[in-house]
Enzyme design. Sequence first.
Site, mmCIF file in Angstrom:
data_model
loop_
_atom_site.group_PDB
_atom_site.id
_atom_site.type_symbol
_atom_site.label_atom_id
_atom_site.label_comp_id
_atom_site.label_asym_id
_atom_site.label_seq_id
_atom_site.Cartn_x
_atom_site.Cartn_y
_atom_site.Cartn_z
ATOM 1 N N ASP A 18 0.818 -1.229 0.000
ATOM 2 C CA ASP A 18 0.000 0.000 0.000
ATOM 3 C C ASP A 18 0.846 1.272 0.000
ATOM 4 O OD1 ASP A 18 -2.456 -1.572 0.342
ATOM 5 O OD2 ASP A 18 -1.777 -1.856 2.408
ATOM 6 N N GLU A 19 2.064 1.205 -0.521
ATOM 7 C CA GLU A 19 2.941 2.370 -0.481
ATOM 8 C C GLU A 19 2.595 3.428 -1.533
ATOM 9 O OE1 GLU A 19 5.383 -1.323 0.613
ATOM 10 O OE2 GLU A 19 4.076 -0.740 -1.055
ATOM 11 N N LYS A 21 2.576 2.324 -5.117
ATOM 12 C CA LYS A 21 3.316 1.903 -6.317
ATOM 13 C C LYS A 21 2.568 2.227 -7.609
ATOM 14 C CE LYS A 21 3.466 -2.284 -4.654
ATOM 15 N NZ LYS A 21 2.927 -1.990 -3.308
ATOM 16 N N GLY A 22 1.220 2.112 -7.568
ATOM 17 C CA GLY A 22 0.444 2.381 -8.769
ATOM 18 C C GLY A 22 0.635 3.786 -9.271
ATOM 19 N N ALA A 44 -3.618 -7.686 -4.879
ATOM 20 C CA ALA A 44 -2.988 -6.381 -5.053
ATOM 21 C C ALA A 44 -4.075 -5.316 -5.172
ATOM 22 C CB ALA A 44 -2.113 -6.378 -6.304
ATOM 23 N N GLY A 45 -3.734 -4.100 -4.783
ATOM 24 C CA GLY A 45 -4.664 -2.986 -4.934
ATOM 25 C C GLY A 45 -3.900 -1.722 -5.265
ATOM 26 N N HIS A 46 -3.791 -1.409 -6.552
ATOM 27 C CA HIS A 46 -3.046 -0.229 -6.983
ATOM 28 C C HIS A 46 -4.030 0.847 -7.419
ATOM 29 C CE1 HIS A 46 0.718 -2.883 -7.919
ATOM 30 N NE2 HIS A 46 0.396 -2.850 -6.658
ATOM 31 N N GLN A 232 2.278 -5.973 -3.546
ATOM 32 C CA GLN A 232 2.542 -5.962 -2.112
ATOM 33 C C GLN A 232 3.840 -5.189 -1.804
ATOM 34 O OE1 GLN A 232 1.374 -9.262 -3.482
ATOM 35 N NE2 GLN A 232 -0.534 -8.182 -3.135
ATOM 36 N N THR A 247 3.002 -12.322 2.081
ATOM 37 C CA THR A 247 2.282 -12.778 0.904
ATOM 38 C C THR A 247 2.889 -14.106 0.445
ATOM 39 O OG1 THR A 247 1.391 -12.052 -1.227
ATOM 40 C CG2 THR A 247 3.714 -11.529 -0.779
ATOM 41 N N THR A 309 -9.656 -4.713 0.154
ATOM 42 C CA THR A 309 -10.567 -5.210 1.187
ATOM 43 C C THR A 309 -11.434 -4.129 1.823
ATOM 44 O OG1 THR A 309 -8.927 -4.878 2.933
ATOM 45 C CG2 THR A 309 -8.893 -6.998 1.770
ATOM 46 N N PRO A 312 -9.656 -0.831 7.413
ATOM 47 C CA PRO A 312 -8.804 0.269 7.871
ATOM 48 C C PRO A 312 -7.380 -0.219 8.063
ATOM 49 C CG PRO A 312 -10.257 -0.469 9.635
ATOM 50 C CD PRO A 312 -10.709 -1.161 8.394
ATOM 51 N N LEU A 340 3.630 12.557 1.734
ATOM 52 C CA LEU A 340 4.271 13.535 2.614
ATOM 53 C C LEU A 340 3.238 14.545 3.116
ATOM 54 C CD1 LEU A 340 7.043 14.426 3.765
ATOM 55 C CD2 LEU A 340 7.242 15.982 1.821
#
Length: 436
Positions: A18-19, A21-22, A44-46, A232, A247, A309, A312, A340
């Site tokens: 969740d950083e 990446k997308g 994955a969730g981008h 991930q 993962t 998902t 939170p 930031l």
Amino acid sequence: MTLRELGNTCVVGLQWGDEGKGKVVDLLLADFDVVVRYAGGANAGHTVVIGAESFALHQLPSGILRPDVISVITGGTVIDPAVLLGEIASLRERGVQIGANLRISDRAHLVLPYHRREDVLAERTAPAAHRLGTTARGIGPCYADKHARHWAIRVCDLYDPPWFRSRLAAIVAHKNAYLAGVFGERDMFDADRLADEYLAFAEQLRPFVCNTTVLLHNLLRSGRRILFESAQGALLDVDHGTYPYVTSSSAGGGGVASGAGVPLTAVQSVVGVVKAYATRVGSGPFPTELTDEVGAAIRTRGREFGTTTGRPRRCGWFDAFATAYAALFAGPTCLAVLHLDTLSGLDELKVCIGYKHGGRRLTEFPAAAHLLAEVEPVYETLSGWTADLGACRRWEDLPEAARRYVSRLGELVGVPVRMIGVGPAREQMILMPQET
């Protein structure tokens, strides 16, 4: 400033996923011809924001939003055809062109309904202390079948219907017996019905399916610029992450070779993506987690809810000790620091620079998850800032305290910062001067 000098590049997360990446992939693709997903699945969730529109991608590479870019899903991934085809249909309804710009490996493994059920039942019946917090998408059981070899189905199997039906019948018999014997499950799967369903999927997927290893080598030889997109984060890597709360695939840059079928020498640069703080979804140790009002404020301001998902996310201070460890095996040549802007308004910021356990300062990141859960983080405190950063477009536009904070993160991780995210939109990414 252009990023073309990066060469063929891999984008990896250096935290627990969740950083962002997308967003980084979407930005970089202005200078690339091909984007490749080489590991993971629909877990994955981008998220990519273009103008007023937000796109949540699970199976598809982020490059699918650019029709002039070839998007490739390789054999290192696991594919849920229902999810993938649903995602394609949804994007087409929103005007996204998907056709010759999408290629899917004939060697990718398939997620089937019994994988999803096994995922749910295994999590539900595990002791509370040992639950992994999975996305329940069937990814882990599918990878387990892949490596066990006896019970796996690949995309290529769909295109020999008699063989597929025979193999699936044997697998379903085994799965029904397993689910009944281990979990007491009484709702059995019907092999013929599943075969009919997946053979229908096969016809819809057929235009996209090919040998992606050969495709990528041909593209490399023709001089096409390739961007590899991980899923991930490195701290969730099955070999090097916080096992067993990880993962089921290789989430670092090293996964490119095995997942995409290209040599490591094909990658010249690795962009390590981090948030300016830390988050984690599901179970597992999280030394810098904040369970107070500061953590709640970061969650709200950063919209920290899972793309896949909706759960939170747990929020905490930036963990430079863990991120520097992830950098050892993920191999970043530069950093992208995102979110930031989320930290604006906090009087002071803390960064974890090490751990203590039993009163002793640790020199290495712990291998055992139960030990990591017991460590005491050692913090360094930096000044915060009050300004809204959303309109900043240059390094010089940032408040001095924000610049010091970003620079310190780069120093502690040991990797130079090249990109800074100050909001979700494409234009809210600051490209750093080379000398900074």
